[in-house]
Design a protein around this motif. Structure first.
Motif, mmCIF file in Angstrom:
data_model
loop_
_atom_site.group_PDB
_atom_site.id
_atom_site.type_symbol
_atom_site.label_atom_id
_atom_site.label_comp_id
_atom_site.label_asym_id
_atom_site.label_seq_id
_atom_site.Cartn_x
_atom_site.Cartn_y
_atom_site.Cartn_z
ATOM 1 N N SER A 90 -2.865 8.064 10.931
ATOM 2 C CA SER A 90 -4.025 7.279 11.366
ATOM 3 C C SER A 90 -3.626 6.132 12.294
ATOM 4 C CB SER A 90 -4.812 6.750 10.165
ATOM 5 O OG SER A 90 -4.034 5.870 9.390
ATOM 6 N N GLY A 91 -2.413 5.618 12.117
ATOM 7 C CA GLY A 91 -1.965 4.519 12.969
ATOM 8 C C GLY A 91 -1.173 4.961 14.180
ATOM 9 N N GLY A 92 -0.481 6.096 14.070
ATOM 10 C CA GLY A 92 0.406 6.570 15.124
ATOM 11 C C GLY A 92 -0.208 6.676 16.513
ATOM 12 N N PRO A 93 -1.393 7.295 16.650
ATOM 13 C CA PRO A 93 -1.978 7.414 17.992
ATOM 14 C C PRO A 93 -2.166 6.067 18.676
ATOM 15 C CG PRO A 93 -3.150 8.825 16.435
ATOM 16 C CD PRO A 93 -2.226 7.962 15.625
ATOM 17 N N LEU A 94 -2.550 5.056 17.904
ATOM 18 C CA LEU A 94 -2.768 3.722 18.472
ATOM 19 C C LEU A 94 -1.448 3.002 18.720
ATOM 20 C CD1 LEU A 94 -5.757 2.979 16.175
ATOM 21 C CD2 LEU A 94 -5.885 2.746 18.651
ATOM 22 N N ILE A 95 -0.507 3.124 17.788
ATOM 23 C CA ILE A 95 0.787 2.456 17.942
ATOM 24 C C ILE A 95 1.483 2.915 19.218
ATOM 25 C CG2 ILE A 95 3.122 2.232 16.982
ATOM 26 C CD1 ILE A 95 1.857 2.422 14.179
ATOM 27 N N TYR A 96 1.469 4.235 19.454
ATOM 28 C CA TYR A 96 2.253 4.789 20.562
ATOM 29 C C TYR A 96 1.477 4.950 21.865
ATOM 30 C CZ TYR A 96 5.176 5.885 16.549
ATOM 31 O OH TYR A 96 5.913 5.788 15.387
ATOM 32 N N GLY A 98 -2.118 3.594 22.304
ATOM 33 C CA GLY A 98 -3.268 2.708 22.476
ATOM 34 C C GLY A 98 -2.982 1.557 23.427
ATOM 35 N N ASN A 99 -4.027 1.063 24.093
ATOM 36 C CA ASN A 99 -3.863 -0.134 24.916
ATOM 37 C C ASN A 99 -4.076 -1.368 24.037
ATOM 38 O OD1 ASN A 99 -6.718 -0.655 24.758
ATOM 39 N ND2 ASN A 99 -7.053 0.760 26.468
ATOM 40 N N HIS A 100 -3.882 -2.540 24.606
ATOM 41 C CA HIS A 100 -3.942 -3.775 23.818
ATOM 42 C C HIS A 100 -5.300 -3.941 23.131
ATOM 43 C CE1 HIS A 100 -3.394 -7.904 22.558
ATOM 44 N NE2 HIS A 100 -4.482 -8.257 23.228
ATOM 45 N N GLU A 101 -6.378 -3.693 23.875
ATOM 46 C CA GLU A 101 -7.718 -3.873 23.312
ATOM 47 C C GLU A 101 -7.955 -2.915 22.141
ATOM 48 O OE1 GLU A 101 -7.073 -3.607 26.572
ATOM 49 O OE2 GLU A 101 -7.406 -5.732 27.049
ATOM 50 N N GLN A 102 -7.519 -1.665 22.285
ATOM 51 C CA GLN A 102 -7.694 -0.683 21.215
ATOM 52 C C GLN A 102 -6.867 -1.065 19.985
ATOM 53 O OE1 GLN A 102 -6.475 2.736 23.456
ATOM 54 N NE2 GLN A 102 -8.557 3.243 24.135
ATOM 55 N N LYS A 218 -15.988 5.111 27.622
ATOM 56 C CA LYS A 218 -14.706 5.443 28.256
ATOM 57 C C LYS A 218 -13.571 4.557 27.730
ATOM 58 C CE LYS A 218 -15.365 2.420 32.306
ATOM 59 N NZ LYS A 218 -15.441 2.372 33.790
ATOM 60 N N GLU A 219 -13.919 3.359 27.238
ATOM 61 C CA GLU A 219 -12.915 2.459 26.686
ATOM 62 C C GLU A 219 -12.230 3.057 25.461
ATOM 63 O OE1 GLU A 219 -16.042 1.512 27.326
ATOM 64 O OE2 GLU A 219 -15.716 0.313 29.142
ATOM 65 N N ASN A 220 -12.863 4.074 24.855
ATOM 66 C CA ASN A 220 -12.299 4.689 23.659
ATOM 67 C C ASN A 220 -11.540 5.980 23.945
ATOM 68 O OD1 ASN A 220 -13.970 2.614 22.442
ATOM 69 N ND2 ASN A 220 -13.714 3.745 20.529
ATOM 70 N N LEU A 221 -11.313 6.269 25.229
ATOM 71 C CA LEU A 221 -10.377 7.332 25.586
ATOM 72 C C LEU A 221 -8.979 6.820 25.298
ATOM 73 C CD1 LEU A 221 -9.662 10.062 27.024
ATOM 74 C CD2 LEU A 221 -9.592 8.736 29.155
ATOM 75 N N LEU A 222 -8.207 7.567 24.538
ATOM 76 C CA LEU A 222 -6.851 7.170 24.184
ATOM 77 C C LEU A 222 -5.884 7.764 25.204
ATOM 78 C CD1 LEU A 222 -5.458 5.565 21.876
ATOM 79 C CD2 LEU A 222 -5.121 7.739 20.709
ATOM 80 N N GLY A 223 -5.133 6.912 25.863
ATOM 81 C CA GLY A 223 -4.274 7.401 26.936
ATOM 82 C C GLY A 223 -5.118 7.840 28.119
ATOM 83 N N ARG A 224 -4.710 8.926 28.773
ATOM 84 C CA ARG A 224 -5.432 9.455 29.931
ATOM 85 C C ARG A 224 -6.060 10.798 29.605
ATOM 86 N NH1 ARG A 224 -0.394 8.395 31.703
ATOM 87 N NH2 ARG A 224 -0.036 10.628 32.073
ATOM 88 N N PHE A 229 -2.851 16.609 24.080
ATOM 89 C CA PHE A 229 -1.875 17.429 23.354
ATOM 90 C C PHE A 229 -0.544 16.690 23.228
ATOM 91 C CE2 PHE A 229 1.276 20.887 22.948
ATOM 92 C CZ PHE A 229 0.757 21.505 21.813
ATOM 93 N N LYS A 230 -0.153 15.981 24.276
ATOM 94 C CA LYS A 230 1.075 15.186 24.220
ATOM 95 C C LYS A 230 0.972 14.120 23.139
ATOM 96 C CE LYS A 230 3.835 11.910 26.925
ATOM 97 N NZ LYS A 230 3.959 11.173 28.203
ATOM 98 N N ILE A 231 -0.185 13.469 23.060
ATOM 99 C CA ILE A 231 -0.412 12.457 22.025
ATOM 100 C C ILE A 231 -0.329 13.087 20.647
ATOM 101 C CG2 ILE A 231 -2.153 10.908 21.029
ATOM 102 C CD1 ILE A 231 -3.113 10.381 23.915
ATOM 103 N N CYS A 232 -1.001 14.214 20.492
ATOM 104 C CA CYS A 232 -1.032 14.905 19.202
ATOM 105 C C CYS A 232 0.367 15.280 18.731
ATOM 106 C CB CYS A 232 -1.905 16.157 19.304
ATOM 107 S SG CYS A 232 -2.062 17.073 17.763
ATOM 108 N N MET A 233 1.139 15.911 19.614
ATOM 109 C CA MET A 233 2.478 16.361 19.240
ATOM 110 C C MET A 233 3.413 15.181 18.987
ATOM 111 S SD MET A 233 2.379 19.607 18.951
ATOM 112 C CE MET A 233 0.684 19.416 18.384
ATOM 113 N N GLY A 234 3.253 14.123 19.772
ATOM 114 C CA GLY A 234 4.086 12.944 19.565
ATOM 115 C C GLY A 234 3.840 12.304 18.212
#
Length: 378
Positions: A90-96, A98-102, A218-224, A229-234
């Motif tokens: 639950s934290g990983g996607p944001l830690i790796y 996410g931008n500062h605001e997210q 759009k502010e809630n798009l994580l990364g680009r 898939f890159k985010i998911c696998m990471g």
């Protein structure tokens, strides 16, 4: 590999698990509810946010620390591991990514304990094959409209937000058109399925998440776009270390129960711990648990060192997922008929272990990852 701080963390986590979690593990399993006061104690201890940066209210710890905490907690209660998910899924996607605001909004909320997150990739028709997801995100001005259904979502019934993976380019082949979004649970069109009645980890809530024309800014798009898939696998790579730690903890817990029971159980006039067969079983079980421990902390060390660790994480997850099932089986066998009774902790450990070789990538998927990297010379 370990520093003084790691031994201190293990001591604190073990004391907390023994004094606060273990006495309530049976209650959690029986009721299917996680006590609010125990969750508050976990939050106060900050075991749930070991890997969250200090800037956002976490401990800023390394992955060895997270693995230690996970192992010690799992050894006493498999359900409790899902209460510290901010350290991994639950934290990983944001830690790796996410931008500062997210991070400020969602990651800090999890660290404070005011927000519960979830991770949504699995669908009714897409489990191991992430490229088959049907959830779609269509661009509409500055927003995205999401439609789809995610299943087997840990924390689904209680999450405040979820990282959702959806196709933003339905014409793209394979996984290239997948993007990641942070979706809040109180938005219109967001609903949840029933809380699943599971075999084990009953204190963890699990359900489907249904998205019907959910408008996501759009502010809630994580990364680009297209980076999903890159985010998911990471995130899954790092998550496999913590799931492996869960398997390791359950295996250690099962071994501890076997040692305790065989010392106390009298047959033919003496403790069954005196029989050579029992001693050989315990020796074999203990050796395998220690092998799992080396795999887990080797993967964590490689991650902390900034080295590639995909293969090592998959090896740890594969081995420890199978390990906890094997050790809990053998421990229950040593308990005999008593192991089949819910009054004994090994019955719960046996059920809780079964999920570890399934979620966050089945053992079979780990074998594919491992063999692929071995053949590639990595």
């Amino acid at each position: 590999m370990f520093e003084k701080k790691h031994e201190m963390i293990r001591k604190l986590a073990r004391e907390f698990a023994e004094n606060e979690i273990a006495p309530r593990a049976q209650e959690i399993d029986k009721t299917g509810e996680y006590p609010a006061d125990l969750r508050e104690k976990l939050i106060k201890s900050k075991f749930h946010c070991v890997t969250i940066p200090e800037e956002y209210g976490g401990c800023g710890g390394d992955y060895k620390s997270a693995a230690i905490v996970t192992e010690e907690i799992a050894a006493k209660c498999g359900s409790s591991v899902t209460q510290i998910m901010p350290n991994s899924l639950s934290g990983g996607p944001l830690i790796y990514f996410g931008n500062h605001e997210q991070k400020k909004k969602y990651l800090q909320g999890m660290a404070e304990g005011s927000l519960i997150g979830a991770f949504g990739i699995t669908e009714p028709g897409a489990g191991s094959d992430a490229s088959s997801i049907d959830t779609v995100a269509e661009k509409d001005g500055d927003d995205y409209i999401l439609n789809g259904r995610k299943c087997f979502i840990t924390n689904g019934p209680i999450c405040d937000f979820i990282t959702v993976f959806a196709k933003t380019d339905t014409k793209a082949k394979g996984v290239s058109g997948i993007s990641a979004f942070i979706v809040e649970a109180d938005w219109n069109g967001f609903s949840r399925g029933k809380n699943e009645d599971k075999l084990g980890i009953k204190g963890s809530k699990t359900s489907d998440i249904i998205l019907e024309n959910v408008r996501v800014p759009k502010e809630n798009l994580l990364g680009r776009e297209g980076q999903g898939f890159k985010i998911c696998m990471g995130v899954l790579d790092s998550g496999r270390i913590t799931v492996a730690s869960q398997g390791l903890g359950l295996a250690q817990g099962a071994l501890d129960e076997a040692v305790k029971f065989t010392k106390e159980r009298i047959q033919f006039g003496k403790s069954i711990a005196k029989f050579q067969n029992t001693q050989f079983e315990i020796a074999d079980m203990a050796t395998k648990v220690q092998c799992g421990r080396h795999l887990v902390f080797n993967a964590a060390h490689m991650k902390d060192s900034g080295r590639s660790y995909t293969k090592e994480a998959a090896m740890a997850k594969y081995y420890c997922g199978e390990l906890c099932n094997e050790i809990s089986y053998r421990s229950l066998q040593l308990h005999g008929g008593y192991g089949f009774i819910k009054d004994y902790d090994i019955e719960r450990i046996y059920r809780d272990s079964r999920i570890v070789s399934i979620y966050e990538g089945t053992s079979e998927i780990q074998k594919l990852v491992i063999s692929g990297m071995v053949y590639a010379g990595k």
